[in-house]
Write a protein that holds these residues in place. Structure first.
Motif, mmCIF file in Angstrom:
data_model
loop_
_atom_site.group_PDB
_atom_site.id
_atom_site.type_symbol
_atom_site.label_atom_id
_atom_site.label_comp_id
_atom_site.label_asym_id
_atom_site.label_seq_id
_atom_site.Cartn_x
_atom_site.Cartn_y
_atom_site.Cartn_z
ATOM 1 N N THR A 70 2.448 -5.702 12.518
ATOM 2 C CA THR A 70 2.538 -4.677 13.574
ATOM 3 C C THR A 70 3.760 -4.957 14.441
ATOM 4 O OG1 THR A 70 1.436 -3.708 15.507
ATOM 5 C CG2 THR A 70 0.983 -6.023 15.090
ATOM 6 N N HIS A 71 4.292 -3.883 15.037
ATOM 7 C CA HIS A 71 5.361 -4.032 16.032
ATOM 8 C C HIS A 71 4.857 -3.649 17.404
ATOM 9 C CE1 HIS A 71 7.922 -3.092 12.302
ATOM 10 N NE2 HIS A 71 7.903 -4.389 12.496
ATOM 11 N N ASN A 72 3.559 -3.498 17.533
ATOM 12 C CA ASN A 72 2.969 -3.044 18.795
ATOM 13 C C ASN A 72 2.482 -4.259 19.587
ATOM 14 O OD1 ASN A 72 0.902 -2.257 20.665
ATOM 15 N ND2 ASN A 72 0.820 -0.267 19.662
ATOM 16 N N LYS A 114 -0.879 -0.356 9.885
ATOM 17 C CA LYS A 114 -1.482 0.922 10.302
ATOM 18 C C LYS A 114 -1.241 1.982 9.230
ATOM 19 C CE LYS A 114 -1.560 -0.307 15.122
ATOM 20 N NZ LYS A 114 -0.841 -0.297 16.406
ATOM 21 N N GLY A 115 -0.091 1.928 8.571
ATOM 22 C CA GLY A 115 0.163 2.880 7.482
ATOM 23 C C GLY A 115 1.422 3.685 7.730
ATOM 24 N N THR A 145 -6.389 5.239 14.970
ATOM 25 C CA THR A 145 -5.813 4.244 14.061
ATOM 26 C C THR A 145 -5.725 2.886 14.755
ATOM 27 O OG1 THR A 145 -4.554 5.920 12.868
ATOM 28 C CG2 THR A 145 -3.747 3.671 12.716
ATOM 29 N N PHE A 167 5.023 2.857 19.154
ATOM 30 C CA PHE A 167 5.317 1.832 20.154
ATOM 31 C C PHE A 167 6.817 1.575 20.238
ATOM 32 C CE2 PHE A 167 5.956 -2.458 21.631
ATOM 33 C CZ PHE A 167 5.136 -2.517 22.742
ATOM 34 N N ALA A 218 0.853 -1.194 0.000
ATOM 35 C CA ALA A 218 0.000 0.000 0.000
ATOM 36 C C ALA A 218 0.885 1.239 0.000
ATOM 37 C CB ALA A 218 -0.889 0.008 1.231
ATOM 38 N N GLU A 244 9.124 6.395 11.794
ATOM 39 C CA GLU A 244 8.366 5.523 12.680
ATOM 40 C C GLU A 244 9.079 5.371 14.019
ATOM 41 O OE1 GLU A 244 7.208 2.068 10.488
ATOM 42 O OE2 GLU A 244 6.769 0.957 12.308
HETATM 43 P P1 FAD Z 1 2.387 1.749 16.467
HETATM 44 O O1 FAD Z 1 3.469 2.497 17.122
HETATM 45 O O2 FAD Z 1 1.337 1.157 17.316
HETATM 46 O O3 FAD Z 1 1.652 2.671 15.398
HETATM 47 C C1 FAD Z 1 2.312 3.658 14.678
HETATM 48 C C2 FAD Z 1 1.368 4.031 13.566
HETATM 49 O O4 FAD Z 1 0.212 4.715 14.076
HETATM 50 C C3 FAD Z 1 1.948 4.991 12.542
HETATM 51 O O5 FAD Z 1 2.775 4.329 11.616
HETATM 52 C C4 FAD Z 1 0.693 5.526 11.900
HETATM 53 O O6 FAD Z 1 0.166 4.605 10.977
HETATM 54 C C5 FAD Z 1 -0.265 5.603 13.090
HETATM 55 N N1 FAD Z 1 -0.267 6.960 13.653
HETATM 56 C C6 FAD Z 1 0.731 7.612 14.298
HETATM 57 N N2 FAD Z 1 0.353 8.853 14.679
HETATM 58 C C7 FAD Z 1 -0.935 8.993 14.259
HETATM 59 C C8 FAD Z 1 -1.894 10.046 14.366
HETATM 60 N N3 FAD Z 1 -1.615 11.205 14.984
HETATM 61 N N4 FAD Z 1 -3.112 9.842 13.829
HETATM 62 C C9 FAD Z 1 -3.442 8.674 13.217
HETATM 63 N N5 FAD Z 1 -2.566 7.642 13.096
HETATM 64 C C10 FAD Z 1 -1.329 7.792 13.614
HETATM 65 N N6 FAD Z 1 2.992 0.546 5.544
HETATM 66 C C11 FAD Z 1 2.358 0.952 4.417
HETATM 67 O O7 FAD Z 1 1.854 2.074 4.370
HETATM 68 N N7 FAD Z 1 2.269 0.113 3.332
HETATM 69 C C12 FAD Z 1 2.755 -1.153 3.353
HETATM 70 O O8 FAD Z 1 2.634 -1.868 2.361
HETATM 71 C C13 FAD Z 1 3.410 -1.600 4.527
HETATM 72 N N8 FAD Z 1 3.916 -2.854 4.636
HETATM 73 C C14 FAD Z 1 4.389 -3.289 5.838
HETATM 74 C C15 FAD Z 1 4.775 -4.622 6.007
HETATM 75 C C16 FAD Z 1 5.154 -5.085 7.241
HETATM 76 C C17 FAD Z 1 5.516 -6.517 7.404
HETATM 77 C C18 FAD Z 1 5.194 -4.204 8.356
HETATM 78 C C19 FAD Z 1 5.574 -4.678 9.710
HETATM 79 C C20 FAD Z 1 4.873 -2.894 8.200
HETATM 80 C C21 FAD Z 1 4.474 -2.423 6.947
HETATM 81 N N9 FAD Z 1 4.123 -1.095 6.765
HETATM 82 C C22 FAD Z 1 3.510 -0.698 5.615
HETATM 83 C C23 FAD Z 1 4.505 -0.088 7.778
HETATM 84 C C24 FAD Z 1 3.452 0.046 8.781
HETATM 85 O O9 FAD Z 1 2.420 0.856 8.295
HETATM 86 C C25 FAD Z 1 4.058 0.637 10.052
HETATM 87 O O10 FAD Z 1 5.098 -0.216 10.416
HETATM 88 C C26 FAD Z 1 3.051 0.651 11.095
HETATM 89 O O11 FAD Z 1 2.158 1.684 10.862
HETATM 90 C C27 FAD Z 1 3.565 0.752 12.493
HETATM 91 O O12 FAD Z 1 2.483 0.320 13.284
HETATM 92 P P2 FAD Z 1 2.705 -0.492 14.619
HETATM 93 O O13 FAD Z 1 1.435 -1.166 14.983
HETATM 94 O O14 FAD Z 1 3.887 -1.348 14.456
HETATM 95 O O15 FAD Z 1 3.158 0.660 15.616
#
Ligand code: FAD
Length: 627
Positions: free
Chosen positions: A419-421, A367-368, A395, A499, A304, A492
């Protein structure tokens, strides 16, 4: 099976007419920028756990989070990212200078020359005499500045950055700068990349595969800027599929390795405005890769990217799913970003797509990764709202709501939870239930970021593990392709709400790290008097300039509803002969009438225009001074 072919007839505006939206597609479009208070009440209900499940998830999350923190303390490398971010004030010129130096060093293949560079350019201070020679050590300062400080700092001059480096040397001496550079280099080179070539990456992956991990390889590099870029990405993807396919040796889409691709790498004009070219030029490349992946039976996942590419990606995916050459194959993968307001509606559509095309789709839930960019772009474009939530807890809640939806459609969806959370992981684990079946679902993590978490997940219960599979997303490439990927990872890591950032800081108690986001959102609602209010510091794009003035409004040219409205507005005035002329004209014959053509289609006459003459201007000024 019926094969939908996109209806791309030309329209009044010269743009192809969008295909007639199905109700499920129309629901996706309608959610694009919906206000958060409309969405959160529904999401919170979908994401709510019963008290027992909530308690179980909480306990598990706490245990895993504790494990991550302990591992981070023990292991040198896992803590490198955080160490770097915390030990050096990367929000300063020193940080930027350090990253530039580290990046330059990465491009030098041998240790002796690297040492010589440090000695020559730093220790002796001699480097300054080289300034002005191209390429500068600080050529990427703007990128690093943006990444580390969140601002484009115009004052990052070579001289300024040079003295910043000298300041670090002055403060801590050469050992400190060596340490910083070493950390930055290892961070960049090793932390996030599995190998410089696919062969190297496949070989490096063997150790973790033996522990039970799976892999999905990503050939580093970002959007193609030219047709030649796109050709070379296509060739790299093809070569990678052959290599991964051979290494997979028939293990299949679940147990074996797969590949992740970016559509923007396959075409330099991957945008809604170029839908005809996307369908006629990009699509055949995608099909070719999918057919190759099918030949080896390895999963092919479409990553994505930015929100304005989502609907176009859905068009491509739908067409792919109905290809006769891919019939009956379950290796097609797609990614949902939970931070996008459209996430739950996209899942409804995907479930329906799986049903219609008689296949099970591999769906990664993330999550994005482009949050900052999405917010900024909506502001620049003067959009009516944001395509993403503005509060992290929203989110997190949306992620759980989406996870439930994915788990509820096992016939059509193979869910992949990335996710890494620790709390998000624990909730998914709890929701999916204790009786895991092969091929039910998997977790996913990024190479260099998720291992301390998933070492506790992959492996048998007899060893204290959770007995669930995890696939590592494994970037492959050399230093010159690394930067864009690295920027997203460091954003990130560096974000103080993330997290991975918070777990590295002992100042944050573990209990605070594993809060159920539903509770967090409800506490906010109680304080603010309404559920789902946007982040107070992130105003709508139109209010960007405060009370002073309203931001100019823009159009969402990737939104089918808006495009249809524009289309209808044009269609309503097909014969209107638009004429522009000075309102206070002195002599209507003084300047000739000019014909104005649609720049996209010169057959389309928009109207006529008569430019103002100096006399017209004088008349207008006289009129203004009289008023
Ligand atoms: P957390 O710390 O729980 O969440 C962080 C996430 O919260 C941020 O990345 C964001 O998405 C969200 N966030 C932070 N602040 C705000 C805010 N103020 N308002 C709303 N939301 C917020 N990402 C892509 O976009 N496309 C991909 O194809 C993609 N592939 C991936 C594949 C893998 C195997 C992994 C592990 C990750 C991938 N990612 C991809 C990255 C992924 O989006 C981030 O690693 C992920 O968002 C981090 O989330 P978390 O649950 O690990 O961490």
């Amino acid at each position: 099976m019926n094969t939908p072919t996109p209806n791309l007839a030309s329209s009044v505006t010269g743009h192809p007419t969008p295909p007639l939206a199905s109700p499920l597609r129309a629901a996706i479009t309608a959610l694009t920028r919906r206000p958060e208070p409309d969405l959160l009440p529904g999401l919170v209900e979908q994401a709510r756990l019963d008290p027992d499940a909530d308690e179980t998830a909480q306990r598990l999350a706490l245990r895993i989070a504790r494990g991550v923190r302990e591992r981070a303390r023990e292991s040198g490398r896992a803590g490198l990212v955080q160490g770097l971010l915390q030990e050096f004030a990367l929000s300063s010129s020193e940080g930027v200078a350090l990253m530039c130096l580290a990046e330059a060093l990465l491009r030098i293949p041998d240790a002796a020359t690297r040492d010589a560079l440090i000695r020559d350019k730093i220790s002796t201070g001699n480097w300054q005499s080289h300034l002005g020679q191209s390429p500068s050590l600080f050529v990427n300062a703007a990128t690093w500045g943006l990444l580390l400080t969140g601002r484009l700092v115009a004052t990052h001059s070579d001289v300024g950055l040079g003295s910043a480096l000298r300041r670090i040397v002055g403060r801590g001496g050469e050992p400190l700068i060596r340490k910083g550079v070493d950390m930055a280099m290892r961070l960049m080179g090793e932390q996030f990349v599995t190998g410089e070539t696919i062969a190297q990456a496949l070989s490096n992956a063997r150790k973790r595969e033996a522990e039970g991990f799976r892999y999905s390889y990503d050939m580093l590099g970002e959007a193609a800027m030219t047709a030649r870029d796109a050709e070379s990405y296509l060739a790299a993807y093809e070569a990678a599929i052959h290599a991964i396919g051979k290494a997979s040796a028939g293990r299949g889409i679940f147990d074996g390795p797969g590949i992740s691709i970016k559509l923007s790498a396959l075409h330099p004009r991957f945008s809604r405005a170029q839908v005809e070219r996307v369908m006629s030029e990009l699509y055949p490349c995608l099909l070719q890769l999918a057919e190759l992946a099918r030949r080896y039976d390895i999963g092919l996942n479409v990553d994505a990217e930015e929100a304005d590419r989502l609907e176009l990606s859905l068009d491509l995916l739908e067409r792919l799913c109905f290809e006769p050459t891919l019939a009956g194959w379950n290796g097609i993968g797609f990614v949902i970003q939970a931070y996008q307001k459209r996430g739950p509606a996209v899942i409804d559509w995907l479930v329906d797509l799986g049903r219609r095309s008689e296949r099970r789709l591999m769906i990664r839930l993330v999550k994005g990764a482009y949050w900052d960019g999405e917010i900024k772009r909506a502001q620049i474009d003067g959009q009516e709202g944001y395509p993403v939530y503005t509060r992290k807890a929203y989110t997190d809640v949306a992620y759980v709501a989406c996870a439930k939806k994915l788990l509820a459609a096992p016939e059509q969806i193979y869910p992949q939870f990335a996710t890494h959370n620790a709390h998000t992981l624990a909730v998914v684990y709890t929701l999916a239930g204790p009786d895991y079946r092969d091929g039910q679902y998997e977790f996913q993590c990024l190479h260099g970021m998720g291992e301390p978490l998933y070492e506790q997940v992959v492996g048998p219960a007899s060893e204290g593990k959770l007995g669930r599979p995890c696939r590592i997303y494994a970037p492959v490439g050399t230093h010159d392709t690394l930067l864009a990927y690295l920027v997203r990872r460091l954003l990130e890591n560096g974000a103080n709400t993330s997290f991975v950032n918070r777990i590295a800081s002992d100042a944050v108690p573990l209990e605070a790290l594993v809060q159920n986001p539903v509770h967090t959102v409800e506490v906010l609602a109680a304080q603010e008097g309404r559920l789902g209010l946007p982040h107070p510091a992130i105003v709508l794009p139109r209010d960007l300039y405060g009370a002073g003035r309203v931001n100019s409004a823009g159009l969402d040219l990737a939104n089918e509803t808006q495009l249809a409205a524009i289309e209808a507005a044009f269609a309503a005035h097909p014969a209107t002969p638009w004429a522009a002329k000075p309102l206070l004209g002195v002599d209507a014959r003084a300047a000739p009438l000019q014909t104005v053509l649609n720049p996209a289609d010169h057959r389309d006459v928009v109207g006529t225009c008569r430019e103002a003459t100096p006399d017209d201007v004088q008349a207008a000024l006289a009129c203004a001074s009289e008023a």
